[in-house]
Scaffold this active site. Structure first.
Site, PDB file in Angstrom:
ATOM      1  N   ASP A  35       7.858   5.857   7.830  1.00 52.69           N
ATOM      2  CA  ASP A  35       7.339   5.239   9.043  1.00 52.69           C
ATOM      3  C   ASP A  35       6.123   6.042   9.432  1.00 52.69           C
ATOM      4  O   ASP A  35       6.169   7.268   9.551  1.00 52.69           O
ATOM      5  CB  ASP A  35       8.361   5.202  10.179  1.00 52.69           C
ATOM      6  CG  ASP A  35       7.987   4.106  11.171  1.00 52.69           C
ATOM      7  OD1 ASP A  35       7.977   2.925  10.762  1.00 52.69           O
ATOM      8  OD2 ASP A  35       7.653   4.418  12.328  1.00 52.69           O
ATOM      9  N   GLY A  56       0.835  -1.207   0.000  1.00 49.21           N
ATOM     10  CA  GLY A  56       0.000   0.000   0.000  1.00 49.21           C
ATOM     11  C   GLY A  56       0.870   1.257   0.000  1.00 49.21           C
ATOM     12  O   GLY A  56       0.638   2.194  -0.760  1.00 49.21           O
TER      13      GLY A  56
HETATM   14  P1  IMP Z   1       5.094   1.065   9.712  1.00 48.33           P
HETATM   15  O1  IMP Z   1       5.325   2.472   9.256  1.00 48.33           O
HETATM   16  O2  IMP Z   1       5.674   0.068   8.771  1.00 48.33           O
HETATM   17  O3  IMP Z   1       5.481   0.868  11.135  1.00 48.33           O
HETATM   18  O4  IMP Z   1       3.533   0.780   9.610  1.00 48.33           O
HETATM   19  C1  IMP Z   1       2.605   1.751   9.942  1.00 48.33           C
HETATM   20  C2  IMP Z   1       1.209   1.228   9.804  1.00 48.33           C
HETATM   21  O5  IMP Z   1       0.351   2.371   9.949  1.00 48.33           O
HETATM   22  C3  IMP Z   1       0.854   0.671   8.444  1.00 48.33           C
HETATM   23  O6  IMP Z   1       1.140  -0.677   8.324  1.00 48.33           O
HETATM   24  C4  IMP Z   1      -0.648   0.955   8.370  1.00 48.33           C
HETATM   25  O7  IMP Z   1      -1.395   0.001   8.988  1.00 48.33           O
HETATM   26  C5  IMP Z   1      -0.790   2.228   9.151  1.00 48.33           C
HETATM   27  N1  IMP Z   1      -0.854   3.310   8.183  1.00 48.33           N
HETATM   28  C6  IMP Z   1       0.142   4.142   7.801  1.00 48.33           C
HETATM   29  N2  IMP Z   1      -0.260   4.959   6.831  1.00 48.33           N
HETATM   30  C7  IMP Z   1      -1.537   4.623   6.582  1.00 48.33           C
HETATM   31  C8  IMP Z   1      -2.471   5.100   5.645  1.00 48.33           C
HETATM   32  O8  IMP Z   1      -2.236   5.982   4.800  1.00 48.33           O
HETATM   33  N3  IMP Z   1      -3.672   4.505   5.712  1.00 48.33           N
HETATM   34  C9  IMP Z   1      -3.986   3.525   6.584  1.00 48.33           C
HETATM   35  N4  IMP Z   1      -3.137   3.024   7.437  1.00 48.33           N
HETATM   36  C10 IMP Z   1      -1.918   3.579   7.440  1.00 48.33           C
END
Ligand code: IMP
Length: 206
Positions: free
Chosen positions: A74, A17
Site C-alpha cells: 500500500d 505497475g
Molecule cells: P494503493 O496502494 O493501491 O492504494 O495505490 C497507491 C497509488 O499511489 C498508486 O495507484 C499510484 O498511483 C501511487 N503510487 C504508489 N507507488 C508509486 C510509484 O512508485 N510511482 C508512482 N505512483 C505511485
C-alpha cells in the site's frame, strides 16, 4: 521471525505497475511470484485509514484465499503543503466514473488535481513530497510482518516521462534531475520507496 522459503508467493495487487516492480525486486530470491489477478482473486475494498491497515488487509485476503504466502503493497504520495494529501487516498484521486457507473483511473487527472491544489496556495508554496510504501507479508497460518519505506523528492509541472506508472512523471527524487517517469526502471528500483521497504523485508524475511 518466520522466513520465506523459495516457492510460490502471491503478489496481492491488481496494479500492473506495482506487480512489475515487485516481480523485479523478488527476482534474485528464488521466489515464484504469481499475481492476484492471474489467480482470479478478488480485489478487496481498501477500507483502512492507514497504509499499514490497507496493506495487511490485501495480503491477508490473498493468503486466505490462495493458501500461499502473500505480499501486498500500500503506497501513496504525501505532499507536505497539502497536509499530507493525497496520502492513503492517492489512488482515489485518479478515479473517474463513466456514464454507466464504471470506475476508471486517470493518472493525468490525478496529477493535475495535485498541481491545481498546489497552485491555489500561491507561487511560493513548498513542492516537497515523498512517496511512501508499506509492504505486508502474510502467511496462510496467520503469521505476518510489515515494513515501510520512503523516498523524498519534489513535484514538478508539467509531467515528464512515460517509463513508470501513477504519479511518476511529476516526482523528482531528491538529488536527481529526472522524474521517476524519465528514469530507467533499474535506476528507480535502486532508490524508490518500494525498494527501501523491500530491503527491510528482505532483511527480515529471507
Ligand atoms: P494503493 O496502494 O493501491 O492504494 O495505490 C497507491 C497509488 O499511489 C498508486 O495507484 C499510484 O498511483 C501511487 N503510487 C504508489 N507507488 C508509486 C510509484 O512508485 N510511482 C508512482 N505512483 C505511485
Amino acid at each position: 521471525m518466520k522466513k520465506l522459503t523459495p516457492g510460490r508467493l502471491v503478489i496481492a495487487s491488481h496494479n500492473e505497475g506495482k506487480v512489475r516492480e515487485i516481480r523485479a525486486l523478488l527476482a534474485p530470491f528464488g521466489m515464484e511470484p504469481v499475481s492476484a489477478k492471474s489467480l482470479d482473486l478478488p480485489e478487496p475494498e481498501e477500507t483502512g485509514t492507514t497504509f499499514v491497515a490497507n496493506a495487511m488487509l490485501k495480503a491477508q485476503s490473498a493468503a486466505d484465499l490462495s493458501g500461499l504466502p502473500a505480499l501486498a503493497d500500500d503506497s501513496g504520495l504525501v505532499v507536505e503543503a497539502l497536509n499530507g494529501e493525497p496520502g492513503v487516498y492517492t489512488a482515489n484521486w485518479a478515479e473517474t466514473a463513466a456514464a454507466d457507473g464504471t470506475i476508471t483511473r486517470d493518472w493525468m487527472l490525478a496529477m493535475q488535481k495535485v498541481e491545481d491544489r498546489l497552485q491555489a496556495l500561491g507561487p511560493d508554496v513548498s513542492r516537497s513530497a515523498h512517496f511512501t510504501c508499506t509492504l505486508a507479508l502474510v502467511w496462510p497460518d496467520g503469521s505476518d510482518l510489515f515494513c515501510e519505506g520512503r523516498v523524498e523528492g519534489t513535484l514538478v509541472w508539467p509531467p515528464r516521462g512515460d517509463k513508470g506508472f501513477g504519479y511518476d512523471p511529476v516526482f523528482v527524487p531528491l538529488g536527481h534531475t529526472e522524474t521517476f517517469g524519465e528514469m530507467d526502471p533499474d535506476a528507480k528500483h535502486a532508490i524508490s520507496h518500494r525498494a527501501d521497504a523491500f530491503a527491510k523485508l528482505v532483511a527480515a524475511a529471507f
